[in-house]
Design a protein around this motif. Structure first.
Motif, mmCIF file in Angstrom:
data_model
loop_
_atom_site.group_PDB
_atom_site.id
_atom_site.type_symbol
_atom_site.label_atom_id
_atom_site.label_comp_id
_atom_site.label_asym_id
_atom_site.label_seq_id
_atom_site.Cartn_x
_atom_site.Cartn_y
_atom_site.Cartn_z
ATOM 1 N N ASN A 95 30.217 44.100 49.408
ATOM 2 C CA ASN A 95 30.860 44.777 49.267
ATOM 3 C C ASN A 95 31.414 46.184 50.063
ATOM 4 O O ASN A 95 30.762 46.519 48.880
ATOM 5 C CB ASN A 95 31.822 44.574 48.075
ATOM 6 C CG ASN A 95 31.539 43.302 47.318
ATOM 7 O OD1 ASN A 95 31.403 42.299 48.466
ATOM 8 N ND2 ASN A 95 31.393 43.255 46.250
ATOM 9 N N ASP A 129 41.995 38.456 55.437
ATOM 10 C CA ASP A 129 41.320 38.582 54.828
ATOM 11 C C ASP A 129 40.592 37.856 56.534
ATOM 12 O O ASP A 129 40.435 36.913 56.735
ATOM 13 C CB ASP A 129 40.953 36.560 53.758
ATOM 14 C CG ASP A 129 39.472 36.619 53.438
ATOM 15 O OD1 ASP A 129 38.685 37.383 53.348
ATOM 16 O OD2 ASP A 129 39.969 35.541 53.580
ATOM 17 N N THR A 139 38.891 41.821 52.579
ATOM 18 C CA THR A 139 39.966 42.030 52.018
ATOM 19 C C THR A 139 40.486 42.721 51.791
ATOM 20 O O THR A 139 40.002 43.605 51.025
ATOM 21 C CB THR A 139 39.891 40.665 51.226
ATOM 22 O OG1 THR A 139 38.658 39.691 50.994
ATOM 23 C CG2 THR A 139 41.317 40.150 50.329
ATOM 24 N N SER A 142 44.277 43.021 48.431
ATOM 25 C CA SER A 142 43.710 42.503 47.190
ATOM 26 C C SER A 142 44.442 43.476 45.296
ATOM 27 O O SER A 142 44.304 42.737 44.512
ATOM 28 C CB SER A 142 42.523 41.794 47.081
ATOM 29 O OG SER A 142 41.658 43.015 47.045
ATOM 30 N N SER A 146 46.694 41.240 43.550
ATOM 31 C CA SER A 146 46.319 41.396 41.650
ATOM 32 C C SER A 146 47.035 41.594 40.825
ATOM 33 O O SER A 146 47.566 40.989 39.356
ATOM 34 C CB SER A 146 44.578 41.784 41.398
ATOM 35 O OG SER A 146 44.480 43.235 41.288
ATOM 36 N N CYS A 153 41.130 35.283 47.672
ATOM 37 C CA CYS A 153 39.968 36.139 47.900
ATOM 38 C C CYS A 153 39.247 35.328 49.165
ATOM 39 O O CYS A 153 39.841 34.248 49.033
ATOM 40 C CB CYS A 153 38.840 36.090 47.501
ATOM 41 S SG CYS A 153 38.645 34.806 46.102
ATOM 42 N N SER A 154 38.093 35.287 49.428
ATOM 43 C CA SER A 154 36.542 33.779 50.286
ATOM 44 C C SER A 154 36.350 32.873 49.461
ATOM 45 O O SER A 154 37.146 33.281 47.692
ATOM 46 C CB SER A 154 36.225 34.928 50.857
ATOM 47 O OG SER A 154 34.518 34.971 49.404
ATOM 48 N N GLU A 157 33.573 34.251 46.673
ATOM 49 C CA GLU A 157 33.749 34.775 45.741
ATOM 50 C C GLU A 157 34.967 33.973 44.790
ATOM 51 O O GLU A 157 34.519 34.648 43.430
ATOM 52 C CB GLU A 157 35.030 35.790 46.088
ATOM 53 C CG GLU A 157 34.751 37.366 46.837
ATOM 54 C CD GLU A 157 35.266 37.229 47.436
ATOM 55 O OE1 GLU A 157 35.676 38.629 46.379
ATOM 56 O OE2 GLU A 157 35.593 38.275 48.482
ATOM 57 N N SER A 193 39.404 30.163 52.759
ATOM 58 C CA SER A 193 39.917 31.220 51.696
ATOM 59 C C SER A 193 40.313 30.259 50.988
ATOM 60 O O SER A 193 40.131 28.846 50.826
ATOM 61 C CB SER A 193 41.070 31.812 52.262
ATOM 62 O OG SER A 193 41.034 32.348 53.490
#
Ligand SMILES: Nc1ncnc2c1ncn2[C@@H]1O[C@H](COP(=O)(O)OP(=O)(O)OP(=O)(O)O)[C@@H](O)[C@H]1O
Ligand SMILES: [Mg+2]
Lengths: 482, 250
Positions: A95, A129, A139, A142, A146, A153-154, A157, A193
């Motif tokens: 990440n 993304d 990404t 996000s 959120s 997200c992918s 994930e 995605s």
């Protein structure tokens, strides 16, 4: 057509793919070939929960029993599925906190494509993304999203963080056994995605994903799932360009969309996979299953696509209009040149009362290409007062290309009104002369005329995309003549 | 400005222009009249470079250059403008975009940068007012669904935008109502400079009341059979073309 224009047409036809380059990113492969162990290995590498492995295995077993039905107007070379590598991930996938940590090669790749992440991030307010090969790398936005409870997200994930949503919706619109390529994708899908918009939320930005096939011999099997809960709204963009390849690459994606009561999803694509060279060598085989379910009353799903790439395109974004008063739309520009083949269109399945659908399809063919529209409008027994309007226009550049229209209409309710219009046209010498007399050179003139022809569809695209799409249309047919 | 020497043009084996000569000086207005099918539009098309024709003999010199060797778009960029007898529709292409592309290409040819959007719009509106083109019309696609008169107005609007050195108006007056004719003609007159030239192809003396020609030519049997001052137009209106033929033979 006179000589000069003939030459021009040749130039267009020979216009080489502008995004043909390969980047040197470290790639983690598994051996080529497909069997149950490979399916298990993919699932294990991605640390998937048991239910997902089961889903994949079920799909794989189904796929083995299926055969590709050649019903489309396409000449498809035999594909050896044992020659394909089913998993490749850029190695550097831990990440990342900021763009500084992204592999500079990767950033350079985006720059060449004109998709600088920095710019995207700073200027356009588009959440990006970016998917290179199979694993999502970065990404952005996000956090902003959120705050609204939006999940973007992918797919991998989402599998880790929202397994319940995946379990509930995966395969709910495109079942495993839907078609040959859907079964294959369901068995070996790599990444893609995931997007969830909670009840009553209007997503404040356009959600955007760039896909790119990068590693040699890697079939890419994206999986996209978009869910708009009651009263939610989202506009989702997907765009892609691929580097030049000699060997054909298989691309079999699935996109599933669910729109609940009063929800609306706009899905826009600009597709520019490598189309092969002017002799028809190489290029992407693009077999995509895209389907949206208007689950709730008053829901709406629109597909807008600009298709310029791929050696073979097989793609029918569809809507199942289950909720009463639900609306399905399909706006498409498909360009084929050289030896490209496209068989694309839409299916509108009317189940609910007062359901409405619109299909606007603009085909543009040049070179020796073949461009087919194939559409199905089905009105079921209980779909009282269903409405459909379809318009399929074809524009031919030169006289060695072909355009075909196959509208299928099945009406099982007498209150339905289904309208279909079709036209075929050419860019006339008069139009070209008129433009040239105003100082506009042939190449530019054709770009103008084509963009004018496709305007109805381009207008449906979000601004950022419309500009890109216009450029792409002009590039793919630069200087062509009728 | 323009000199046409011994021009022979045929189409599909049929000779239309048979040794035509014509000389146009800077700042002059020339009217060309003549019966239907004598080759007036053919002449306009050959000057602008339409490639339907076989040019079997002769030459055209424009601003000292061999015009026949120039590509169509370069002739336009060098200042030749044709107001079409039958303007074609270009669906989906807005007049704004069309003119933007046109101006940009011409400017690029001249080594000028493209106009900034704001500057362009200001210029566009200025010219729109010159030919009293309604905002509504200017927003539409090029000639798409335009009435005959609207198309002609749009041609003159484009002429105003491009400000040509040599304008050829091919029956721009036909299809115009009386008011539109006056507006269009006034527009043309406003665009008149000391050093630009105009060729007016028409069947009617009426237009020449507004756009006063220095010379009137009669195109007949593939050549300029007779040339006179503006009074020749009046004479033609009265007598028709037959007497010219007889004179020509005489
Ligand atoms: N594309 C073509 N194919 C065959 N003949 C043509 C073509 N274009 C023009 N012609 C012929 O050439 C001749 C001259 O035509 P042109 O259009 O130049 O006449 P004109 O003087 O402009 O007539 P009008 O006053 O009716 O506009 C006509 O006989 C016409 O039929
Ligand atoms: Mg004529």
């Amino acid at each position: 057509m006179d000589k000069g224009e003939d030459q021009l047409l040749k130039d267009v036809t020979q216009n080489e793919y502008k995004y043909g380059f390969t980047s040197n990113i470290d790639t983690d492969f598994i051996a080529k070939g497909l069997n149950e162990d490979v399916v298990r290995l993919i699932s294990a590498k991605k640390k998937e929960p048991e239910f997902l492995l089961e889903y994949r295995l079920k799909a794989f077993r189904k796929w083995k029993t299926m055969e590709f039905k050649e019903w489309a107007h396409l000449k498809i070379p035999k594909i050896d599925y044992q020659e394909i590598i089913y998993f490749a991930a850029p190695k550097n996938t831990k990440n990342l906190e900021s763009l500084d940590e992204v592999d500079p090669e990767l950033l350079a790749t985006f720059d060449k494509l004109g998709i600088s992440l920095q710019e995207q991030k700073i200027l356009s307010g588009v959440a990006v993304d970016a998917v290179i090969d199979s694993v999502s790398v970065k990404t952005t936005f996000s956090e902003t999203l959120s705050k609204f409870g939006i999940i973007f997200c992918s797919f991998s994930e989402a599998v880790q963080n929202h397994p319940d949503l995946i379990r509930k919706y995966l395969g709910s619109v495109v079942p495993i056994a839907d078609n040959y390529f859907a079964a294959l994708n369901s068995a070996v899908f790599s990444d893609g995605s995931f997007c969830y918009i909670p009840k009553g939320v209007r997503c404040p930005v356009e959600l955007s994903t760039y896909f790119r096939i990068n590693a040699a011999n890697t079939g890419q099997f994206e999986r996209t799932l978009i869910i708009a809960d009651e009263g939610a709204y989202v506009s989702y963009l997907e765009g892609c360009t691929a580097p030049q390849r000699d060997e054909n690459q298989l691309h079999a994606a699935i996109v599933e969309i669910v729109a609940h009561k009063d929800a609306e999803v706009k899905y826009s694509t600009v597709q520019n996979w490598y189309p092969g060279n002017k002799d028809g060598k190489g290029g992407i085989y693009n077999f995509v299953t895209k389907r949206g379910l208007c689950e709730g009353n008053n829901s709406k799903i629109s597909w807008t696509q600009v298709e310029t790439g791929s050696a073979i395109t097989w793609k029918y974004p569809s809507c199942i209009l289950k909720g009463d008063n639900s609306v399905g739309e399909f706006y498409s520009v498909a360009v084929t040149n050289n030896h490209q083949q496209a068989d694309t269109g839409s299916k509108m399945i009317h189940l609910g009362k007062n359901t409405k659908s619109t299909i606007i399809s603009k085909g543009i063919s040049g070179g020796k290409s073949h461009n087919s529209y194939r559409g199905l409008v089905r009105i079921n027994k209980n779909a009282i007062n269903a409405r459909n309007f379809s318009q399929c226009d074809s524009l031919l550049l030169g006289d060695r290309c072909g355009a075909h229209t196959y509208p299928y209409i099945e009406t099982n309710n007498s209150t339905a009104i289904v309208e279909h219009e079709a036209t075929t046209s050419k860019i006339s010498d008069d139009q070209l002369f008129y433009c040239k007399q105003r100082g506009i050179a042939a190449e530019k003139a054709i770009g103008l005329i084509i963009n004018g022809y496709a305007k109805e569809v381009l207008n449906k695209l979000p601004m950022e995309f419309a500009v890109e799409a216009q450029k792409l249309l002009a590039i793919s047919l630069e200087g062509s003549v009728g | 400005m323009l000199e046409i020497k011994n021009l022979h043009v045929s189409i599909q084996g049929k000779e239309i222009l048979k040794g035509l000569n014509l000389k146009i000086g800077f700042g002059e207005v020339h009217a060309i009249m003549g019966p239907n099918g004598t080759g007036k539009s053919t002449l306009a098309n050959v000057i602008t470079g339409r490639d339907l024709y076989d040019i079997t003999e002769g030459e055209i010199i424009y601003k000292g250059k061999n015009l026949l060797a120039m590509p169509i778009e370069d002739r336009a960029r060098e200042g030749i403008f044709l107001s079409f007898q039958y303007p074609v529709e270009i669906p989906g292409v807005s007049i704004t975009n069309f003119m933007r592309a046109s101006l940009d290409e011409i400017r690029q040819y001249k080594g000028l940068p493209p106009m900034a959007a704001g500057e362009f719009l200001k210029y566009f509106n200025e010219k729109k007012n010159l030919v009293e083109m309604t905002a509504n019309l200017a927003k539409r696609s090029v000639n798409e669904g335009f009435s005959g008169g609207e198309k002609k107005k749009n041609e003159i609007f484009q002429m105003a935008m491009l400000n040509p050195d040599l304008a050829i108006l091919d029956e721009t007056d036909s299809g115009l109502d009386i008011d539109a004719l006056r507006i269009v003609a006034q527009g043309v007159n406003k665009l008149k400079r000391a050093d630009n030239s105009t060729i007016v192809i028409t069947h009617y003396q009426r237009l020449l009341d507004y756009i006063v020609p220095d010379f009137v030519h009669v195109l007949y049997d593939g050549i300029i059979m007779k040339t006179g001052g503006k009074e020749l137009a009046l004479e033609l209106e009265e007598k028709g073309y037959d007497w010219i033929k007889d004179q020509g033979k005489a």
